[in-house]
Structures are given as structure tokens and as C-alpha cells.
Design a protein around this motif. Structure first.
Motif, PDB file in Angstrom:
ATOM      1  N   ILE A  19       0.841  -1.190   0.000  1.00  0.00           N
ATOM      2  CA  ILE A  19       0.000   0.000   0.000  1.00  0.00           C
ATOM      3  C   ILE A  19       0.874   1.237   0.000  1.00  0.00           C
ATOM      4  CG2 ILE A  19      -1.759   1.270   1.272  1.00  0.00           C
ATOM      5  CD1 ILE A  19      -2.745  -1.371   2.356  1.00  0.00           C
ATOM      6  N   ASP A  20       0.692   2.101  -0.992  1.00  0.00           N
ATOM      7  CA  ASP A  20       1.533   3.291  -1.071  1.00  0.00           C
ATOM      8  C   ASP A  20       0.883   4.453  -0.360  1.00  0.00           C
ATOM      9  OD1 ASP A  20      -0.357   4.440  -2.732  1.00  0.00           O
ATOM     10  OD2 ASP A  20       0.843   4.315  -4.556  1.00  0.00           O
ATOM     11  N   HIS A  21       1.453   5.646  -0.525  1.00  0.00           N
ATOM     12  CA  HIS A  21       1.037   6.808   0.265  1.00  0.00           C
ATOM     13  C   HIS A  21      -0.383   7.226  -0.031  1.00  0.00           C
ATOM     14  CE1 HIS A  21       1.733   8.967  -3.470  1.00  0.00           C
ATOM     15  NE2 HIS A  21       1.234  10.050  -2.918  1.00  0.00           N
ATOM     16  N   ALA A  22      -0.920   6.870  -1.184  1.00  0.00           N
ATOM     17  CA  ALA A  22      -2.290   7.253  -1.522  1.00  0.00           C
ATOM     18  C   ALA A  22      -3.264   6.111  -1.323  1.00  0.00           C
ATOM     19  CB  ALA A  22      -2.337   7.723  -2.977  1.00  0.00           C
ATOM     20  N   ASP A 102      14.978   9.849  -1.774  1.00  0.00           N
ATOM     21  CA  ASP A 102      14.049  10.926  -1.451  1.00  0.00           C
ATOM     22  C   ASP A 102      12.861  10.884  -2.413  1.00  0.00           C
ATOM     23  OD1 ASP A 102      13.028  13.006  -0.036  1.00  0.00           O
ATOM     24  OD2 ASP A 102      14.442  14.512  -0.764  1.00  0.00           O
ATOM     25  N   TYR A 103      11.751  11.473  -1.957  1.00  0.00           N
ATOM     26  CA  TYR A 103      10.524  11.481  -2.756  1.00  0.00           C
ATOM     27  C   TYR A 103       9.988  12.898  -2.861  1.00  0.00           C
ATOM     28  CZ  TYR A 103      10.202   6.417  -2.985  1.00  0.00           C
ATOM     29  OH  TYR A 103      10.455   5.103  -3.274  1.00  0.00           O
ATOM     30  N   ALA A 104       9.340  13.165  -3.981  1.00  0.00           N
ATOM     31  CA  ALA A 104       8.664  14.444  -4.167  1.00  0.00           C
ATOM     32  C   ALA A 104       7.335  14.429  -3.426  1.00  0.00           C
ATOM     33  CB  ALA A 104       8.443  14.714  -5.651  1.00  0.00           C
ATOM     34  N   ALA A 105       6.693  15.590  -3.351  1.00  0.00           N
ATOM     35  CA  ALA A 105       5.442  15.708  -2.602  1.00  0.00           C
ATOM     36  C   ALA A 105       4.359  14.790  -3.146  1.00  0.00           C
ATOM     37  CB  ALA A 105       4.966  17.158  -2.609  1.00  0.00           C
ATOM     38  N   ASP A 106       4.417  14.446  -4.448  1.00  0.00           N
ATOM     39  CA  ASP A 106       3.390  13.584  -5.029  1.00  0.00           C
ATOM     40  C   ASP A 106       3.687  12.102  -4.828  1.00  0.00           C
ATOM     41  OD1 ASP A 106       5.501  13.208  -6.741  1.00  0.00           O
ATOM     42  OD2 ASP A 106       4.426  13.768  -8.573  1.00  0.00           O
ATOM     43  N   GLN A 232       7.694   3.735   1.958  1.00  0.00           N
ATOM     44  CA  GLN A 232       7.164   3.627   3.318  1.00  0.00           C
ATOM     45  C   GLN A 232       8.034   4.398   4.305  1.00  0.00           C
ATOM     46  OE1 GLN A 232       6.993   1.290   1.118  1.00  0.00           O
ATOM     47  NE2 GLN A 232       5.042   0.219   1.286  1.00  0.00           N
ATOM     48  N   ALA A 233       9.366   4.284   4.136  1.00  0.00           N
ATOM     49  CA  ALA A 233      10.272   5.010   5.027  1.00  0.00           C
ATOM     50  C   ALA A 233      10.097   6.520   4.865  1.00  0.00           C
ATOM     51  CB  ALA A 233      11.712   4.601   4.733  1.00  0.00           C
ATOM     52  N   TRP A 234       9.908   6.965   3.628  1.00  0.00           N
ATOM     53  CA  TRP A 234       9.684   8.396   3.365  1.00  0.00           C
ATOM     54  C   TRP A 234       8.358   8.845   3.964  1.00  0.00           C
ATOM     55  CZ3 TRP A 234       5.659  10.147   0.082  1.00  0.00           C
ATOM     56  CH2 TRP A 234       5.652  11.536  -0.150  1.00  0.00           C
ATOM     57  N   LEU A 235       7.326   8.006   3.871  1.00  0.00           N
ATOM     58  CA  LEU A 235       6.041   8.366   4.467  1.00  0.00           C
ATOM     59  C   LEU A 235       6.165   8.565   5.969  1.00  0.00           C
ATOM     60  CD1 LEU A 235       3.578   6.001   2.559  1.00  0.00           C
ATOM     61  CD2 LEU A 235       3.558   8.492   2.527  1.00  0.00           C
ATOM     62  N   LEU A 236       6.933   7.699   6.629  1.00  0.00           N
ATOM     63  CA  LEU A 236       7.108   7.867   8.067  1.00  0.00           C
ATOM     64  C   LEU A 236       7.890   9.143   8.370  1.00  0.00           C
ATOM     65  CD1 LEU A 236       6.583   6.867  10.866  1.00  0.00           C
ATOM     66  CD2 LEU A 236       8.525   5.305  10.663  1.00  0.00           C
ATOM     67  N   ASP A 237       8.863   9.489   7.526  1.00  0.00           N
ATOM     68  CA  ASP A 237       9.514  10.807   7.667  1.00  0.00           C
ATOM     69  C   ASP A 237       8.478  11.921   7.702  1.00  0.00           C
ATOM     70  OD1 ASP A 237      12.142   9.846   7.598  1.00  0.00           O
ATOM     71  OD2 ASP A 237      12.342  10.131   5.438  1.00  0.00           O
TER      72      ASP A 237
END
Length: 594
Positions: A19-22, A102-106, A232-237
Motif C-alpha cells: 500500500i503506497d502513500h495514496a 528521497d521522494y517528491a510531494a506527489d 514507506q520510510a519516506w512516508l514515516l519521515d
């Protein structure tokens, strides 16, 4: 049972993808097979992104640029990068670096990955910093840190060991529910939940690093390589940043019991530690004793500490959720806890408290160990909560002397959908009663997504936060007090110069409402769907043991959050008796010296 059902849905999703950020399920990648090849031909290590000055307790996100390459940058046996830091006091630290995409806002990748070091300066003055890769050392850099009034990190209180405090020594009361995961748009959900919690004075939430949430190692990653879980790690950030901006502190649970269970919320068949998936373990119970499994988990711990420990919004590390639902016996768990807690503390210079949890948990021998800094209870009951908590607190007084105890999970039952009125009373009682029987905070309710948010229970936190603001609660202990009326129960916290009291009507409880409903049925006044009318109560409250002298006594309405009548009083002979205002549900009192 709702809890079991939701686990099943989420675990099924992880079989299909991640499951991704969206909330969208992304396709899985087969687990890579990574040979143990070290970082090759590394001749340079350059620290970048370091400002000339910064403020105390402001997190720094730095980069280390090197010409070396590693097949698996997540394994310190392949690439062991650290930042050697000398504090103004002369203390030296070795802060582990970590590889991060790293990930962008989207939610799309913004780079191909790089080495990062996160560090939060805890004292003002001049720091020196030098990156290191084995024998290769980079150029030394300096940083000037100015003093700030930021609260810093939460640790066990040095002056009141059964409570927590921030870096300034101010008592920290963890007020908030479990917000363990999101099944929708993760960042939008957490932003909404945290906004509502913070607006009501909340300071705490409990979050799981489960396979379907923020876990960085599962069947789609294999063991020891977290590249497939960088989102997932970026989402927790981002969730930690959302929390930090709102003054909320998160307890991170690193392992949910289902990951190593074949019976309760079982996920073992999809666990990468399972030999059927290429892992080292034939049975889940071997996880804490097998040398290869322990080494792999230590690697995960290193990554988690390197990436997240510098966040002041991290309240605590929790090793397990309800470990007793796994086949691992407590006698074998305790040496593992000692090993992992010792290792975590060597990686975490900020002193985040460490704990674990069991279903129930009051009698666990683990609480006396130095491997845990605080104890936790989980309680799901439809019985009168105030009485249940008195019994539970007494058990923890024996099993966890001189440690904070949190009611880290609380529910009217193990499944949602109970009687709305009784659930509301249970929720309210779960906020007020625990502190008055010796817990270090209010109860942390479980049903954040199906009860608290959709029924907007968030404002219920505000009265408790207002009542406790600037109180001396960490200096107080539960004592016996007398109510002149048998239909009013009094709970009191007291030192020799302060007192807090909570009075509750005998019918403001599960059994009390049921008695009123039964009486109404018998006398023909019961009307389906109409809430009961709680009778008025008043009492004389007597508190003994206060030092003689002048005080201010102020009554408080826990239902509305309003301060009521206040008066100047004088304690003579160590005793104080006050007539209460009239109330129908519960009432609180604060006695402060003048």
C-alpha cells in the motif's frame, strides 16, 4: 472481531502488493539476493548541507558524498558510514549514516538515493563533525549552535521516575489515541488526525511499523535490503514531520505480533524470516534465539535509529505489540530485549525511552528489567473501567515499581460497534481515571479510524489537557480520600502541598447506566433511543495530609472544560474538607498553594 478482520484485509493487500502513500497497491518486486560485497574503492567522504549556525534541538539533515559504491547500502557490513561528532561539552558521538531515496510531494522518487546523516544538537556551543568510512576520514567541519527554548526530546523524568519529561525538565503527559496506520491517503489522513488532536491539546499517538503501514522489511524486500520500501520510510519521515509541527510525539511500535504468529492475526507465511520465503527460521519462535535472525534485525534497528532517532517527535521505541500472541516465551524474549535495547541505546544519543507490550501485561516479569524504561498495559473491557483500572494499577505497582506505566491500548471491547452511550462513557472515563490511580497518562484508545474520528471524539481530550496544564502532577501520588456520599467516588492525587481530585457519580458507568435502564423498564418510563437523565450529585470531599497553610481550590467540569467556582481555603491540622458544586456525571478539583 473487527481487529482481526482489518488485519486480514491489510495482510491480504500485502500479498498482492504494498500500500503506497495514496492507499494504492503497488506491484511487488522479488526479493533481491545481495552478496556481502563491501563499499568498494572509497577514497573520499565529504559532508554537505551543514549550515554555519543552527539552533538547539533543530534537526539537521546532512549528506555524505563518497566515490565508493555498495551493492547493498542498507547493510553496514557492505557500507559502514558514520559521522563523528564532538559536542561542546567534549562528549564524542558516532552517528550512523543511512542510505535514502528521497521522494517528491506527489510520492514519486526525487533522486536515485544517497547517504544521509540526521543529527539534532542538544546543547549550545561549537560542534565539530567529521564523516568516516572505515579508515577514510573526511574534512572536519564546525557548527555553532545557539540556545533555544524548544522542549527537545522526551525521556523518563529525572526527578519523578514514574513520569516523563522533556529536555527542559517539564512534565510530559502523553495525551492521545492509537493512530497506528492509515488505509487511505496516508499523509492526508495523518494531517487531519494530527490537526484535530493538536487542536484539543493532544500530545501523543502510537504508530505501527507493520507490513501494511510503515514497515521497511517484508516479503517484497527480502531480508536486509530496504530498497523496495523506501516509499514507506519516506512516508514515516513525513508523518514525523507532521507530528513535530503540531507538538505531537509518536511511540513507534517496531514489530506487530502477527508478523511472528501462526494463530493470532497470522502473517508468518509471508514473513521474510520464514524459511519458506528464503529466511533462516523454520518456526517463528526461533526469531529471538537464532543468531542470523538477531543479526538481521540488528541491521534493521540500526537503519531505524539512523533515520528516525533525530526527530524530537519520536517519543519512544516499542519493540513488540502484544508479544504474548507469538510462540516466543517470555524467558527467551528477555535476553533478546536486553540485547536489542542495549544496541538501540548505543545508536540513539537522545535517550528515547524503550518499552514493549503484552495483551494485558500487568504481571510480566519483563517490567523489572533494565531493557525497558516504562511499562504498558492493554485493556479491552465492557466492565466498569474505573474499578478495573484500580486493580490493574495495583498489579503494576508490584511488577513495575518506580517506572512510568501507560495504558497504551484501551477499548470498550476488542471489536468496535458497541452501545454509543456506553462507549462514550468508557472513552471519557479512560481519559480521566488512569492518572488518578497511578498511570503516567490517560488511556490511549484504539478505535481512531472507526470511532474517534468519524464520531469526533477529539474535543474530549481538551478538558483533560486544560485541567493538567501547569499542574504539579508528577510530584503527586494516589491517596485515599473520603466522599461523604456513597453515590460519589473520589480519586485523589496529592503531595504535601498540592492536590488533584476527580469525583464521579455511581451511575456514570457501564453498570450504572444499565441499572438506570433496568429501573426505567420496570417503572414504565424507558424510551428506546433516549439517553438517560443522570441525577444530580454533590458531596463533601475530605483530603488529609496537606501541609497547613493557605491554598486556592478550584472546581472544574471535565465534560465542558470550564473552570467553575474557586475559593481561598486554609488547611489546619493537615486536613481539608470542601463541599462540591452540584454535578451529574463527574467533577474535578485542583488545590494549589497560595
Amino acid at each position: 472481531m473487527r481487529r482481526q478482520f482489518l488485519y486480514s484485509v491489510l495482510v491480504t493487500a500485502t500479498l498482492i502488493g504494498v500500500i503506497d502513500h495514496a492507499g494504492v497497491v503497488a506491484a511487488q518486486r522479488p526479493p533481491p539476493i545481495i552478496p556481502a560485497t563491501p563499499l568498494n574503492a572509497s577514497t573520499t567522504a565529504e559532508l554537505t548541507g551543514l549550515p554555519a549556525t543552527s539552533a538547539q534541538f533543530t534537526r539537521l539533515d546532512l549528506r555524505v558524498v563518497t566515490d565508493g559504491r555498495a551493492l547493498n547500502p542498507y547493510d553496514p557490513a557492505h557500507a559502514d558510514l558514520t559521522l563523528d561528532v564532538t559536542l561542546p561539552s567534549g562528549t564524542t558521538l558516532s552517528v550512523p549514516a543511512f542510505w535514502m531515496v528521497d521522494y517528491a510531494a506527489d510520492g514519486t522518487p526525487a533522486d536515485a538515493g544517497g547517504w544521509h546523516v540526521r543529527f539534532t544538537p542538544t546543547e549550545p556551543g561549537t560542534y565539530s563533525m567529521m564523516p568516516r568510512i572505515g579508515a577514510v576520514r573526511g574534512r572536519e567541519r564546525t557548527l555553532t549552535v545557539t540556545a533555544s527554548d524548544a522542549p527537545g526530546f522526551i525521556t523518563r523524568s529525572r526527578t519523578s521516575p514514574r513520569f516523563f519529561a522533556d529536555s527542559r525538565g517539564r512534565t510530559f503527559i502523553p495525551i492521545g489515541p492509537n493512530i497506528a496506520w492509515s488505509t487511505g491517503n496516508v499523509l492526508a489522513d495523518y494531517e487531519r488526525w494530527f490537526d484535530r488532536l493538536a487542536a484539543s491539546g493532544g500530545t501523543y499517538a502510537r504508530v505501527w511499523m507493520a507490513s501494511w503501514a510503515f514497515g521497511i522489511e517484508w516479503r517484497d524486500t527480502g531480508l536486509g535490503d530496504y530498497s523496495a520500501r523506501q516509499r514507506q520510510a519516506w512516508l514515516l519521515d513525513r508523518v514525523l514531520e507532521l507530528a513535530q509541527a503540531r507538538g505531537i510525539h509518536l511511540e513507534l511500535c517496531l514489530i506487530n505480533h502477527g508478523a511472528f504468529s501462526e494463530t493470532t492475526n497470522p502473517e508468518w507465511k509471508d514473513n521474510p524470516y520464514n524459511a519458506a520465503n528464503g529466511g533462516p527460521l523454520a518456526k517463528p519462535g526461533q526469531f529471538v534465539t537464532d543468531a542470523r535472525a538477531r543479526a538481521l534485525f540488528r541491521q534493521r534497528v540500526r537503519y531505524i535509529a539512523a533515520r528516525y532517532a533525530a526527530f524530537t517527535s519520536v517519543f519512544a521505541w516499542e519493540w513488540w505489540n502484544e508479544e504474548n500472541f507469538t510462540p516466543i516465551p517470555e524467558a527467551e524474549l528477555r535476553p533478546w530485549l536486553t540485547e536489542m535495547s542495549t544496541y538501540m541505546k548505543s545508536l540513539d544519543p537522545y535517550g528515547h525511552p524503550i518499552s514493549t507490550s503484552f495483551s494485558g501485561g500487568a504481571a510480566a516479569a519483563t517490567w523489572r528489567d533494565g531493557s525497558v524504561d516504562f511499562a504498558q498495559a492493554h485493556l479491552y473491557t465492557a466492565r466498569d473501567l474505573s474499578l478495573e483500572l484500580v486493580s490493574l494499577a495495583r498489579q503494576f505497582q508490584e511488577s513495575a515499581p518506580d517506572k512510568p506505566v501507560l495504558l497504551a491500548e484501551l477499548g470498550f471491547s476488542a471489536g468496535s460497534g458497541g452501545d454509543p452511550l456506553l462507549e462514550r462513557i468508557h472513552f471519557h472515563t479512560g481519559l480521566w481515571a488512569p492518572l488518578f490511580v497511578g498511570f503516567a497518562g490517560p488511556g490511549s484508545y484504539w478505535w481512531w479510524d472507526s470511532l474517534i474520528d468519524p464520531q469526533n471524539f477529539w474535543p474530549d481530550y481538551a478538558p483533560l489537557a486544560a485541567f493538567l496544564k501547569d499542574s504539579a502532577i508528577a510530584t503527586l501520588r494516589p491517596v485515599t480520600a473520603r466522599s461523604s456520599r456513597p453515590d460519589v467516588t473520589a480519586r485523589v492525587l496529592r503531595s504535601d502541598t498540592y492536590a488533584l481530585a476527580w469525583l464521579v457519580s455511581d451511575v456514570y458507568s457501564t453498570s450504572g447506566v444499565q441499572r438506570m435502564q433496568t429501573d426505567a423498564l420496570l417503572d414504565g418510563t424507558f424510551k428506546e433511543g433516549e439517553p438517560p437523565v443522570f441525577p444530580q450529585r454533590r458531596t463533601d470531599l475530605s483530603i488529609r495530609g496537606l501541609r497547613d497553610g493557605p491554598y486556592t481550590a478550584r472546581w472544574f467540569d471535565p465534560q465542558t472544560g470550564h473552570w467553575l467556582a474557586g475559593q481561598a481555603v486554609t488547611v489546619i491540622g493537615g486536613g481539608l474538607t470542601l463541599p462540591s458544586p452540584t454535578f451529574t456525571r463527574d467533577l474535578a478539583l485542583r488545590v494549589d498553594p497560595r
